[in-house]
Design a protein around this motif. Structure first.
Motif, PDB file in Angstrom:
ATOM      1  N   VAL A   1       0.228  -1.442   0.199  1.00  0.00           N
ATOM      2  CA  VAL A   1      -0.356   0.537  -0.258  1.00  0.00           C
ATOM      3  C   VAL A   1       0.674   1.018   0.186  1.00  0.00           C
ATOM      4  CG1 VAL A   1      -2.411   1.306   1.392  1.00  0.00           C
ATOM      5  CG2 VAL A   1      -1.436  -1.295   1.281  1.00  0.00           C
TER       6      VAL A   1
ATOM      7  N   GLY B   1       1.870   1.889  -3.763  1.00  0.00           N
ATOM      8  CA  GLY B   1       1.231   2.105  -4.193  1.00  0.00           C
ATOM      9  C   GLY B   1       0.885   3.770  -3.933  1.00  0.00           C
TER      10      GLY B   1
ATOM     11  N   GLY C   1       1.137   6.622  -6.392  1.00  0.00           N
ATOM     12  CA  GLY C   1       0.605   7.676  -7.163  1.00  0.00           C
ATOM     13  C   GLY C   1       0.656   9.012  -6.879  1.00  0.00           C
TER      14      GLY C   1
ATOM     15  N   GLY D   1       2.396   9.864 -10.232  1.00  0.00           N
ATOM     16  CA  GLY D   1       1.290  10.268 -10.551  1.00  0.00           C
ATOM     17  C   GLY D   1       0.915  11.351 -11.015  1.00  0.00           C
TER      18      GLY D   1
ATOM     19  N   ARG E   1      -9.170  10.350 -13.505  1.00  0.00           N
ATOM     20  CA  ARG E   1      -9.806   9.136 -12.877  1.00  0.00           C
ATOM     21  C   ARG E   1     -11.121   8.556 -12.726  1.00  0.00           C
ATOM     22  NH1 ARG E   1     -11.634  12.668  -9.104  1.00  0.00           N
ATOM     23  NH2 ARG E   1      -9.865  14.498  -8.671  1.00  0.00           N
TER      24      ARG E   1
ATOM     25  N   LEU F   1       1.834   8.011 -14.254  1.00  0.00           N
ATOM     26  CA  LEU F   1       1.726   6.351 -14.422  1.00  0.00           C
ATOM     27  C   LEU F   1      -0.015   6.920 -14.669  1.00  0.00           C
ATOM     28  CD1 LEU F   1       2.899   4.110 -14.577  1.00  0.00           C
ATOM     29  CD2 LEU F   1       1.689   3.729 -11.668  1.00  0.00           C
ATOM     30  N   ALA F   2      -0.240   8.375 -13.974  1.00  0.00           N
ATOM     31  CA  ALA F   2      -1.379   8.206 -13.687  1.00  0.00           C
ATOM     32  C   ALA F   2      -1.984   8.821 -14.699  1.00  0.00           C
ATOM     33  CB  ALA F   2      -1.720  10.318 -12.437  1.00  0.00           C
TER      34      ALA F   2
ATOM     35  N   ILE G   1      -1.158   6.922 -17.474  1.00  0.00           N
ATOM     36  CA  ILE G   1      -0.537   6.335 -18.566  1.00  0.00           C
ATOM     37  C   ILE G   1      -1.906   5.528 -19.699  1.00  0.00           C
ATOM     38  CG2 ILE G   1      -0.089   4.044 -17.052  1.00  0.00           C
ATOM     39  CD1 ILE G   1       1.499   3.660 -18.819  1.00  0.00           C
TER      40      ILE G   1
END
Lengths: 532, 198
Positions: free
Chosen positions: B19, B22, B26, B30, B50, B76-77, B79
């Motif tokens: 977590v 992650g 994020g 991100g 989102r 990454l947000a 992608i």
């Protein structure tokens, strides 16, 4: 018979994933070049595309309107639209709801068919439809051949509960970070996406290497490892289908042969079929039914105790699906022009920097023509240099201009002399490699056209280069250095793929070692218990 | 599932690390850095990130192959989210992409004049007069020919000098695609609505 039906379904779903993007590509050509577009398709896409286009013309092209027909089926198994109906993966809906913290009715409606089917058929999507399962089944055959030669090939058991932890972990990350994440690593989503990339843009992305790593993992480290232990979609479906109507059972009275372990050996999910019911991880593939020498195993179409609730849910779901509005709708007459790929007007890099009152910008563009792959000089590059005054004035009635690179406001005046705001004197250009070895230097006395200085240089290989721009505002030499990277797009993924696969393999090896030591410790404690 | 203390500790530590990693991904990777043009009718900024489930049906639907999946350049947000590079291939405002979007990350907009003018704002075209041919003593006007709303979004002044009307321009990018100058003299700047990070 059962196996033939299953193989047929698998082949059809694989064909679906491949054909949809391919036909989408041919459809764009059809819309671009009209009915007799064969020659242009041949020219712009190459002989292979030309041949496929000819086949397309002889099949779909005979229809009156092939474009809307093909447009009515779009997507892959993550989410697809078929004749106006949207069907999505339940995980896609979870992803959306958790990341956006909002609810969208049509999306929730679109997962009802998969959820209802899973409630009836169990985790049958995995066994019968999922293209990754089809491919890994083929891989598993190859692996069993290898295992005959190399009996010591590792087969790590990560535990069938691991996939539930992967599901929970990803859900928590999605909630915390607010980014949909399942679509970035689920292999069947990646497969669909890479096929889109392959057919539409003639390139593959990083996902292809993830698939390669997955194949290596399944082949050398863990037999059917992804589907058995890691896939969060499988975890989700096994939870939804835990009380499915159709499941595999063995009558309690039936007696197996003493030494027969055929069903356990063959089960793709590695389940304990021999002792009765295989549990929630069963994909209902029916391999065990066919292999059982006594024919003891069979599908049971039964409702369990809680089933009235489930039946009601299914009925409600079906009713809701029927009320989903169809939104199929099409347009015609779309203009289209230009090359399909690598049109030499798209810049490779664009940079700008300030020198005193001047803004120097460097744009590099590959100039090989239509296709870089076919070019005899693959790194034929043009450098465009433009030097403008920061306090430039233009003859225009628009209220204000923004500078294209710095987005700074430029004040409006009524000066009618246009084009005088850029530097138009002598310019020096020195290109050196990144170890600062000078390769070449150019100089121009005046701009090539208007205020743009144009240089052409054949870079010998890809890599980083230093470009030094010198110019003479007020008679004094001012110099500024740019770093320019020359590379074919999409070629640099190999080091990342190699690095990540090494990391993943070493982690799994450590896990394997740890599991072995745990087993060893357990055995030791047992031995100690027996003879203290 | 039976858990002894040892495996419970291991599992909880593992999940915690997962977590944390992650959340780090994020929040860190991100964050987005670049401005991009989204397909027509896209939601605002991070709301789009989102609500997009990255199914890429819009890209399959696009008859012009203008919609492309984004790589890692915006973190990454963003992608695999759809975007348009107008210089490569511009939007023709056929509005087919919104029809197949399962999440309304791309709004469903009718392909007629009024709905496009009122709802689509992918960006804003801006002319760079210091490089534009028409502002430097030659006659060009190619951007005007490409514009879907000539005399409204893009007007030609004396000597074919283009001028953009900020209210009428929807940011389709056909002018940038068509510009014969290298580097391009008219460009699309993504509107506030399409900025990746709000």
């Amino acid at each position: 018979m059962l196996q033939i039906a299953r193989r047929l379904t698998q082949a059809l779903s694989l064909l679906f994933v491949i054909l949809v993007p391919f036909l989408a590509y041919l459809n764009t050509l059809r819309q671009a070049y009209g009915i007799k577009g064969f020659h242009i398709a041949n020219m712009s896409g190459g002989p292979v595309v030309g041949k496929f286009y000819a086949v397309y013309e002889r099949t779909f092209g005979l229809l009156d309107e092939p474009v809307p027909l093909i447009d009515s089926v779009k997507g892959s198994f993550w989410s697809f639209t078929i004749f106006g109906f949207n069907i999505s993966d339940p995980l896609a809906a979870i992803d959306f709801v958790l990341a956006s913290k909002s609810i969208h009715g049509p999306l929730l409606a679109s997962i009802l068919i998969p959820v209802a089917l899973t409630m009836i058929l169990g985790r049958a999507f995995c066994g019968w439809v999922c293209p990754i399962n089809t491919l890994t089944e083929l891989l598993d055959r190859a692996r069993s051949g290898l295992a005959r030669i190399l009996p010591g090939i590792p087969n790590i058991n990560l535990g069938s509960k691991t996939k539930h932890w992967v599901l929970v972990g990803t859900v928590i990350i999605v909630v915390v970070a607010g980014i949909p994440l399942f679509s970035t690593y689920l292999p069947y989503v990646i497969l669909g996406r890479e096929l889109h990339n392959m057919f539409l843009f003639q390139a593959v992305g990083a996902g292809a290497y993830l698939l390669l790593i997955l194949a290596l993992f399944e082949f050398f480290i863990s037999r059917r490892g992804w589907c058995r232990y890691l896939c969060p979609s499988g975890a989700m479906l096994s939870l939804i289908g835990s009380r499915s109507v159709v499941h595999i059972t063995k009558p309690g009275s039936a007696k197996c042969l003493e030494s027969c372990r055929e069903c356990d050996r063959l089960c793709p999910m590695g389940l304990d079929v021999r002792n009765g019911s295989p549990g929630i991880d069963c994909t209902n593939c029916g391999d065990c039914l066919t292999v059982c020498p006594q024919g003891l195993l069979s599908y049971t179409y039964g409702f369990n105790r809680k089933s009235p609730v489930y039946t009601a849910a299914v009925v409600v779901a079906l009713a809701l699906i029927l009320s989903t509005p169809a939104s199929a709708h099409h347009m015609g007459g779309i203009p289209h022009y230009g090359y399909t790929e690598n049109y030499p007007q798209v810049p490779l890099t664009e940079q700008s920097a300030d020198v005193g009152d001047w803004i120097v910008s460097v744009t590099t563009i590959f100039f090989q023509g239509i296709s870089q792959d076919l070019s005899s000089i693959p790194y034929d590059t043009q450098l465009y240099i433009h030097i403008r005054d920061r306090n430039a004035t233009y003859s225009t009635s628009t209220a204000s201009f923004k500078d294209p690179f710095n987005k700074g406001e430029i004040s409006k005046t009524d000066n009618t002399d246009s084009g005088t705001s850029s530097y138009t004197g002598k310019i020096l250009l020195t290109i050196s490699d990144y170890q600062n070895n000078k390769l070449v230097s150019y100089s121009l006395k005046a701009p090539s056209e208007e205020s743009i200085y144009r240089f052409r240089h054949y870079f010998k290989r890809e890599g980083d280069y230093r470009v030094m721009v010198g110019f003479f505002p007020k008679g004094q030499l001012e110099e500024i250095l740019f770093a320019v990277t020359i590379k074919t797009p999409g070629n640099s993924i190999w080091p990342i793929a190699l690095g990540s696969s090494v990391v993943i393999c070493s982690t799994l090896f450590l896990l394997y070692r740890k599991q072995k030591t745990t087993k060893y410790r357990k055995r030791k404690t047992k031995m100690l218990e027996v003879n203290p | 599932m039976k858990l002894d203390r040892r495996s419970f500790l291991q599992t909880s530590v593992g999940t915690g690390a997962f977590v944390l990693a992650g959340a780090g991904i994020g929040s860190g990777i991100g964050t987005t850095t670049q401005f991009v043009v989204r397909p027509p009718g896209a939601k605002q900024g991070s709301e789009f990130l989102r609500s997009c489930i990255r199914c890429f049906q819009c890209g399959l639907m696009c008859p012009n192959m203008a919609i492309k999946p984004m790589g890692l350049k915006n973190g990454l947000a963003a992608i695999f989210t759809p975007h348009i590079n107008p210089r490569e291939q511009a939007c023709m405002l056929c509005m087919k992409c919104g029809e197949v979007c399962p999440t309304d990350a791309l709004e469903k907009i009718h392909s007629d004049y009024d709905s496009i003018q009122s709802k689509v704002k992918m960006g804003q075209a801006e002319v760079d007069p210091s490089v534009c041919y028409s502002y430097n003593g030659r006659l060009c006007g190619v951007c005007y020919d490409a514009c879907p709303f000539p005399e409204e979004a893009l007007k030609l002044k004396l000597f074919a000098q283009p001028e953009v009307d900020t209210d009428k321009c929807v940011g389709c990018g056909l002018c940038e695609r068509a510009c014969i100058h290298i580097p391009e003299a008219i460009r699309i700047y993504p509107s506030e609505k399409s900025v990746t990070n709000s």
